[in-house]
Structures are given as C-alpha cells and as structure tokens.
Design an enzyme around this catalytic site. Structure first.
Site, PDB file in Angstrom:
ATOM      1  N   SER A  20      -4.982   6.624  94.457  1.00 33.92           N
ATOM      2  CA  SER A  20      -3.980   5.569  94.284  1.00 33.92           C
ATOM      3  C   SER A  20      -4.351   4.295  95.051  1.00 33.92           C
ATOM      4  O   SER A  20      -3.768   3.257  94.827  1.00 33.92           O
ATOM      5  CB  SER A  20      -2.631   6.073  94.783  1.00 33.92           C
ATOM      6  OG  SER A  20      -2.733   6.398  96.154  1.00 33.92           O
ATOM      7  N   TYR A  51       1.340   7.368  94.612  1.00 33.41           N
ATOM      8  CA  TYR A  51       1.423   8.393  93.565  1.00 33.41           C
ATOM      9  C   TYR A  51       2.425   9.486  93.934  1.00 33.41           C
ATOM     10  O   TYR A  51       3.031  10.102  93.077  1.00 33.41           O
ATOM     11  CB  TYR A  51       0.046   9.035  93.365  1.00 33.41           C
ATOM     12  CG  TYR A  51      -0.905   8.313  92.436  1.00 33.41           C
ATOM     13  CD1 TYR A  51      -0.574   7.108  91.826  1.00 33.41           C
ATOM     14  CD2 TYR A  51      -2.153   8.875  92.158  1.00 33.41           C
ATOM     15  CE1 TYR A  51      -1.479   6.476  90.976  1.00 33.41           C
ATOM     16  CE2 TYR A  51      -3.054   8.250  91.301  1.00 33.41           C
ATOM     17  CZ  TYR A  51      -2.715   7.054  90.718  1.00 33.41           C
ATOM     18  OH  TYR A  51      -3.601   6.439  89.868  1.00 33.41           O
ATOM     19  N   GLY A  52       2.549   9.741  95.226  1.00 34.64           N
ATOM     20  CA  GLY A  52       3.387  10.857  95.676  1.00 34.64           C
ATOM     21  C   GLY A  52       4.858  10.719  95.331  1.00 34.64           C
ATOM     22  O   GLY A  52       5.616  11.672  95.427  1.00 34.64           O
ATOM     23  N   CYS A  82      -7.846  12.819  95.034  1.00 35.06           N
ATOM     24  CA  CYS A  82      -6.422  12.583  95.201  1.00 35.06           C
ATOM     25  C   CYS A  82      -5.725  13.921  95.045  1.00 35.06           C
ATOM     26  O   CYS A  82      -5.810  14.552  93.982  1.00 35.06           O
ATOM     27  CB  CYS A  82      -5.937  11.603  94.141  1.00 35.06           C
ATOM     28  SG  CYS A  82      -4.142  11.474  94.085  1.00 35.06           S
ATOM     29  N   THR A  84      -2.517  14.502  94.978  1.00 32.99           N
ATOM     30  CA  THR A  84      -1.328  14.441  94.125  1.00 32.99           C
ATOM     31  C   THR A  84      -1.689  14.623  92.653  1.00 32.99           C
ATOM     32  O   THR A  84      -1.061  15.422  91.948  1.00 32.99           O
ATOM     33  CB  THR A  84      -0.602  13.091  94.354  1.00 32.99           C
ATOM     34  OG1 THR A  84      -0.370  12.943  95.762  1.00 32.99           O
ATOM     35  CG2 THR A  84       0.705  13.048  93.614  1.00 32.99           C
ATOM     36  N   CYS A 192      -3.522  14.953 101.962  1.00 31.80           N
ATOM     37  CA  CYS A 192      -3.467  13.675 101.243  1.00 31.80           C
ATOM     38  C   CYS A 192      -4.629  12.875 101.809  1.00 31.80           C
ATOM     39  O   CYS A 192      -4.805  12.801 103.037  1.00 31.80           O
ATOM     40  CB  CYS A 192      -2.153  12.952 101.500  1.00 31.80           C
ATOM     41  SG  CYS A 192      -2.171  11.234 100.943  1.00 31.80           S
TER      42      CYS A 192
HETATM   43  N1  DGL Z   1      -4.070   9.880  98.493  1.00 31.91           N
HETATM   44  C1  DGL Z   1      -3.428  10.557  97.429  1.00 31.91           C
HETATM   45  C2  DGL Z   1      -3.309  12.028  97.701  1.00 31.91           C
HETATM   46  O1  DGL Z   1      -4.269  12.586  98.220  1.00 31.91           O
HETATM   47  C3  DGL Z   1      -2.191   9.864  96.847  1.00 31.91           C
HETATM   48  C4  DGL Z   1      -1.248   9.279  97.835  1.00 31.91           C
HETATM   49  C5  DGL Z   1      -0.138   8.479  97.192  1.00 31.91           C
HETATM   50  O2  DGL Z   1      -0.418   7.482  96.548  1.00 31.91           O
HETATM   51  O3  DGL Z   1       1.042   8.870  97.345  1.00 31.91           O
HETATM   52  O4  DGL Z   1      -2.344  12.669  97.385  1.00 31.91           O
END
Ligand code: DGL
Length: 273
Positions: A20, A51-52, A82, A84, A192
């Site tokens: 994201s 994204y979360g 990612c 998510t 994350c």
């Molecule tokens: N960095 C991403 C993950 O590993 C997404 C984080 C987000 O945008 O909420 O889940």
C-alpha cells in the site's frame, strides 16, 4: 504455483513488489541483498493506503489492477510484500496471472510453525487480524502453538506520515505492546511490512530479540524458489518505482529501508475509487 512463460528471455524480466505504500520496501531491501542481479519493479499504492481498513472487494480490485499492471510490464514473478492482501486476496486471485506469485503469509507460516515457538503474538492490520490468516496457516502445520492476534490500526499511518518519533505515536505503540505483554509471548511477529520502520520505538517496550520480521524468512524462500525454477537473472540492469499518489512523500517515507534515488512514476488506474 504454475505459470506460463510467454517471453523468450524471461530471466531478464523483473521481479515485482507491491504494497500500500513504503511497507514493502522492508521486504525488497532483504530480497535485493540476496538477489542483487534481479531487475525489479515496485508499486506503492499510496492512494489507497491504508489497506488494513479496506473491504475484501476493494482489496481484490486494487490487487488485480496492480497484477495486470505487472503483466503489462512483463514481470516474471510478483512478491505480495503485503500481509493484508496476502490474507484477503491471494487465494481468490492466485491462478489469474501468467507469473509466479509469492504471498508473504502463506510463504512464511510453515517456517513459523516449525520454529519451536510455544506462545506467538501476531500484530497486524485490522483486515489481516480479522481474516485470522496467520493462525489458520500456522495451524495447518502445528496445532499446538498458542497464538494471540492483535491489530494496530494506527501504525501504518504513523509510518507513511513520518510521525514515528512523535509523543502521540509512541503512546499508540506502547498501548498495543502493553496488551501484547499480558499474553507473555515468546515471540512477536511484525505481521505488517510497515512495522519494522517502528523498531526504535517498539524496542522501548519489549526486547528487540522478541520481534520477528517475517521478511527475513521470506527473502530466502523467494531466492530458493526462483533458483529451483531456473528464473534467476545474471546481471542487474534496472529498478523502477511507481506510486498511485504523492511520489515525493514516498521518497521521504522510504528512507529508513531503501534509497529510492529517482522520483517514482505516478500511475492512475481509471476505475479505482
Ligand atoms: N503493509 C501492508 C501489510 O503488510 C499494508 C498496510 C496497510 O496499508 O494497512 O499489511
């Protein structure tokens, strides 16, 4: 993970990363150390961050648009850097494209399951935690491990908005780690890819050795699999960065993990809301 080779010199084609925002650079950083000869693409979907907090429908749309973009750029493999999207979209999208896909959660959970850890805490975005992707994947290989899952809703924005050392941010990290410590975990997974940017704050509230960055395992898994499939390149030629909004902010926020030397190209997919 089957894929069709439609290009002649596929080894020279890039490996492609997406997330994201700057989070996936914590993965790319480790992959580049192990695979310096690979050409690479990175897509930071900064417009749709975080994204979360998005629905499954939204995440499927974002991931599909980015996968199609990588197809047009002849990616030989895509690294879902990612958690998510790996949790929410991988199973639904995995057979739709002509490249190999490496999802972070499904790749690293077998390693975590066989690590000998008894009590594991998983900190992740709300969407990853609601999916229970980590506990479901780990239980396929190890049904004994006790797993405590907790979301940290504000941490991604803290990183993207470079507010890491502000008192309010430190408090938001402390609140979550106080909850985590009630469970007395042996290890804490930073599930994350943005969270390693917070390590200097995290280690104020728990010993640094307690934290696991899954990218450590993930990079090696990717290297082993590309090697096994004869997909390695022998000479690095280029890396390219793309974002869906605010290229300058991406360069600023990325500094701790990657030297993004050129301003990323701004990409807009027509149907994204
Ligand atoms: N960095 C991403 C993950 O590993 C997404 C984080 C987000 O945008 O909420 O889940």
């Amino acid at each position: 993970m089957e894929y069709k080779n439609t290009y002649n010199n596929i080894n020279k084609n890039p490996i492609a990363f997406f997330d994201s925002g700057v989070g996936g650079l914590t993965v790319m950083n480790k992959v580049v150390k192990l695979l310096p000869n690979e050409n690479r693409l990175y897509f930071g979907d900064t417009k749709n961050m975080p994204y979360g907090e998005k629905t499954e429908e939204q995440l499927l749309q974002y991931a599909d648009e980015i996968f199609r973009f990588f197809e047009r750029h002849n990616a030989k493999a895509v690294i879902m850097a990612c958690n998510t999207t790996s949790a929410v979209t991988y199973e639904k999208l995995k057979n739709n494209y002509n490249f190999k896909i490496y999802p972070i959660i499904q790749s690293v959970c077998p390693v975590l399951a066989n690590s000998g850890i008894k009590r594991l805490c998983v900190i992740a975005t709300p969407a990853t935690i609601n999916s229970h992707a980590y506990s479901k994947e780990i239980s396929k290989y190890n049904s004994e491990m006790e797993i405590f899952e907790i979301s940290a809703p504000n941490w991604v924005r803290i990183v993207e908005e470079h507010r890491i050392n502000q008192p309010q941010s430190i408090l938001q990290v402390q609140e979550i780690l106080e909850e985590v410590e009630k469970f007395s975990p042996d290890k804490i997974v930073l599930a994350c890819t943005h969270y390693p940017y917070l390590m200097n704050v995290l280690k104020k509230f728990a010993p640094q050795e307690k934290f696991i960055d899954p990218a450590e395992y993930f990079a090696q898994i990717i290297k082993d699999d590309l090697t096994k499939n004869n997909l390695l390149n022998d000479k690095f030629e280029y890396e390219k960065f793309y974002v869906s909004s605010n290229p300058q902010n991406f360069v600023e926020a990325s500094k701790m993990f990657y030297n993004v030397s050129k301003l990323p190209e701004l990409i807009s997919f027509k149907q994204s809301s």
